[in-house]
Write a protein that holds these residues in place. Structure first.
Motif, PDB file in Angstrom:
ATOM      1  N   UNK A 172       0.759  -1.164   0.028  1.00 39.35           N
ATOM      2  CA  UNK A 172      -0.025  -0.009  -0.047  1.00 39.35           C
ATOM      3  C   UNK A 172       0.911   1.166   0.013  1.00 39.35           C
ATOM      4  N   UNK A 173       1.681   1.400   0.907  1.00 36.29           N
ATOM      5  CA  UNK A 173       2.509   2.693   1.029  1.00 36.29           C
ATOM      6  C   UNK A 173       3.619   2.614  -0.148  1.00 36.29           C
ATOM      7  N   UNK A 174       4.138   1.724  -0.364  1.00 34.52           N
ATOM      8  CA  UNK A 174       5.200   1.906  -1.477  1.00 34.52           C
ATOM      9  C   UNK A 174       4.562   2.239  -2.819  1.00 34.52           C
ATOM     10  N   UNK A 175       3.627   1.737  -3.352  1.00 36.12           N
ATOM     11  CA  UNK A 175       2.889   2.448  -4.685  1.00 36.12           C
ATOM     12  C   UNK A 175       2.454   3.919  -4.310  1.00 36.12           C
ATOM     13  N   UNK A 176       2.088   4.297  -3.127  1.00 38.50           N
ATOM     14  CA  UNK A 176       1.628   5.526  -2.850  1.00 38.50           C
ATOM     15  C   UNK A 176       2.648   6.427  -2.702  1.00 38.50           C
ATOM     16  N   UNK A 177       3.879   6.109  -2.258  1.00 38.38           N
ATOM     17  CA  UNK A 177       5.040   7.141  -2.003  1.00 38.38           C
ATOM     18  C   UNK A 177       5.500   7.219  -3.507  1.00 38.38           C
ATOM     19  N   UNK A 178       5.758   6.092  -4.386  1.00 32.34           N
ATOM     20  CA  UNK A 178       6.118   6.072  -5.575  1.00 32.34           C
ATOM     21  C   UNK A 178       5.138   6.970  -6.474  1.00 32.34           C
ATOM     22  N   UNK A 179       3.730   6.982  -6.396  1.00 39.29           N
ATOM     23  CA  UNK A 179       3.119   7.886  -7.319  1.00 39.29           C
ATOM     24  C   UNK A 179       3.185   9.347  -7.108  1.00 39.29           C
ATOM     25  N   UNK A 180       3.315   9.473  -5.683  1.00 40.92           N
ATOM     26  CA  UNK A 180       3.646  11.289  -5.291  1.00 40.92           C
ATOM     27  C   UNK A 180       4.821  11.616  -5.669  1.00 40.92           C
ATOM     28  N   UNK A 181       5.861  10.848  -5.548  1.00 41.72           N
ATOM     29  CA  UNK A 181       7.396  11.280  -5.786  1.00 41.72           C
ATOM     30  C   UNK A 181       7.357  11.362  -7.451  1.00 41.72           C
ATOM     31  N   UNK A 182       6.750  10.431  -8.152  1.00 41.96           N
ATOM     32  CA  UNK A 182       6.504  10.316  -9.758  1.00 41.96           C
ATOM     33  C   UNK A 182       5.816  11.632 -10.142  1.00 41.96           C
ATOM     34  N   UNK A 183       4.569  11.784  -9.320  1.00 43.25           N
ATOM     35  CA  UNK A 183       4.067  13.177  -9.585  1.00 43.25           C
ATOM     36  C   UNK A 183       4.766  14.277  -9.662  1.00 43.25           C
ATOM     37  N   UNK A 184       5.397  14.380  -8.303  1.00 45.34           N
ATOM     38  CA  UNK A 184       6.129  15.545  -8.107  1.00 45.34           C
ATOM     39  C   UNK A 184       7.236  15.833  -9.061  1.00 45.34           C
ATOM     40  N   UNK A 185       7.844  14.821  -9.376  1.00 40.26           N
ATOM     41  CA  UNK A 185       9.039  14.690 -10.322  1.00 40.26           C
ATOM     42  C   UNK A 185       8.552  15.301 -11.729  1.00 40.26           C
ATOM     43  N   UNK A 186       7.462  14.744 -12.089  1.00 40.63           N
ATOM     44  CA  UNK A 186       6.662  14.939 -13.333  1.00 40.63           C
ATOM     45  C   UNK A 186       6.298  16.250 -13.736  1.00 40.63           C
ATOM     46  N   UNK A 187       5.830  17.080 -12.347  1.00 44.56           N
ATOM     47  CA  UNK A 187       5.527  18.546 -12.584  1.00 44.56           C
ATOM     48  C   UNK A 187       6.790  19.383 -12.748  1.00 44.56           C
ATOM     49  N   UNK A 188       7.788  19.003 -11.993  1.00 44.50           N
ATOM     50  CA  UNK A 188       9.052  19.834 -12.027  1.00 44.50           C
ATOM     51  C   UNK A 188       9.819  19.511 -13.316  1.00 44.50           C
ATOM     52  N   UNK A 189       9.891  18.546 -13.894  1.00 46.43           N
ATOM     53  CA  UNK A 189      10.295  18.057 -15.131  1.00 46.43           C
ATOM     54  C   UNK A 189       9.718  19.080 -16.279  1.00 46.43           C
ATOM     55  N   UNK A 190       8.343  18.729 -16.339  1.00 42.50           N
ATOM     56  CA  UNK A 190       7.567  19.636 -17.556  1.00 42.50           C
ATOM     57  C   UNK A 190       7.591  20.815 -17.384  1.00 42.50           C
ATOM     58  N   UNK A 191       7.669  21.566 -15.958  1.00 43.79           N
ATOM     59  CA  UNK A 191       8.078  22.927 -15.886  1.00 43.79           C
ATOM     60  C   UNK A 191       9.528  23.352 -16.403  1.00 43.79           C
ATOM     61  N   UNK A 192      10.382  22.266 -16.305  1.00 41.17           N
ATOM     62  CA  UNK A 192      11.697  22.381 -16.663  1.00 41.17           C
ATOM     63  C   UNK A 192      11.842  22.506 -18.260  1.00 41.17           C
ATOM     64  N   UNK A 193      10.782  21.556 -18.915  1.00 37.62           N
ATOM     65  CA  UNK A 193      10.691  21.494 -20.477  1.00 37.62           C
ATOM     66  C   UNK A 193      10.094  22.871 -20.851  1.00 37.62           C
TER      67      UNK A 193
END
Length: 201
Positions: free
Chosen positions: A36-57
């Motif tokens: 439960x916690x592993x996928x949730x943390x993975x999704x949160x980190x992935x979402x934050x990284x996606x937002x930051x990287x798309x802003x960088x793009x």
């Protein structure tokens, strides 16, 4: 993970110890947290990284421009340039002296790598510059940013699972050490002649 194989510890058994049941509960809780916690943390980190990287793009697309440069002359090969016999088609680039005009209208002249196999004076090619015309790296594209974000999410989920499994192993190790310490105390209290004929009579 031994959580599934440890389910036998819940069976009713006169030889089952309290520590056996505790180990089974620790394994089950760790398994549930990993699922439960592993996928949730993975999704949160992935979402934050996606937002930051798309802003960088977006930032890089705004701050970098593709301009057309003109070959002045081909330069001698540098020892750092790729070997043409071992290079792929994508790596076949030539070092040239070129002129280009920056997005702000400024004129520039310098040594650059051109995507030309055999450049000649007057040949045109494109290169990336910043808004003042200085050479810049190719901007990050959206698909690559998404790939990096997905990898960051997977990495975070795996690290979380590893940390939880490490915590489970540490808890079980401490339980086993306490059990062995109690066994040692029980053997010490039984005395050195335990089991001999006539002992205790």
């Amino acid at each position: 993970m031994r959580a599934i194989s440890g389910l036998w510890r819940w069976r009713r058994n006169p030889l089952r110890r309290a520590t056996d049941l505790a180990e089974a509960w620790v394994g089950l809780v760790a398994l549930l947290l990993i699922l439960v916690v592993g996928p949730v943390i993975g999704a949160v980190v992935g979402g934050v990284a996606e937002d930051a990287l798309q802003q960088s793009v977006r930032d890089q697309r705004e701050s970098r421009q593709l301009v057309t440069a003109t070959v002045v002359r081909k330069l001698d090969r540098s020892p750092l340039d790729a070997d043409p016999e071992t290079s792929t088609g994508r790596d076949l680039r030539s070092r040239v002296l070129a002129d280009w005009t920056g997005p702000d209208g400024s004129a520039h002249h310098g040594s650059v790598m051109a995507d030309l196999q055999s450049p000649h004076r007057g040949d045109h090619f494109t290169l990336w510059t910043d808004l003042r015309g200085s050479l810049a790296a190719r901007p990050l594209d959206s698909a690559t940013a998404t790939t990096h974000a997905v990898l960051a999410g997977i990495g975070a989920a795996l690290l979380t699972a590893g940390a939880l499994e490490g915590g489970r192993r540490l808890a079980v190790w401490r339980m086993v050490r306490r059990r062995y310490a109690r066994w040692d105390q029980a053997w010490d209290s039984a005395g050195p002649d335990w089991g001999r004929t006539g002992t205790g009579s």
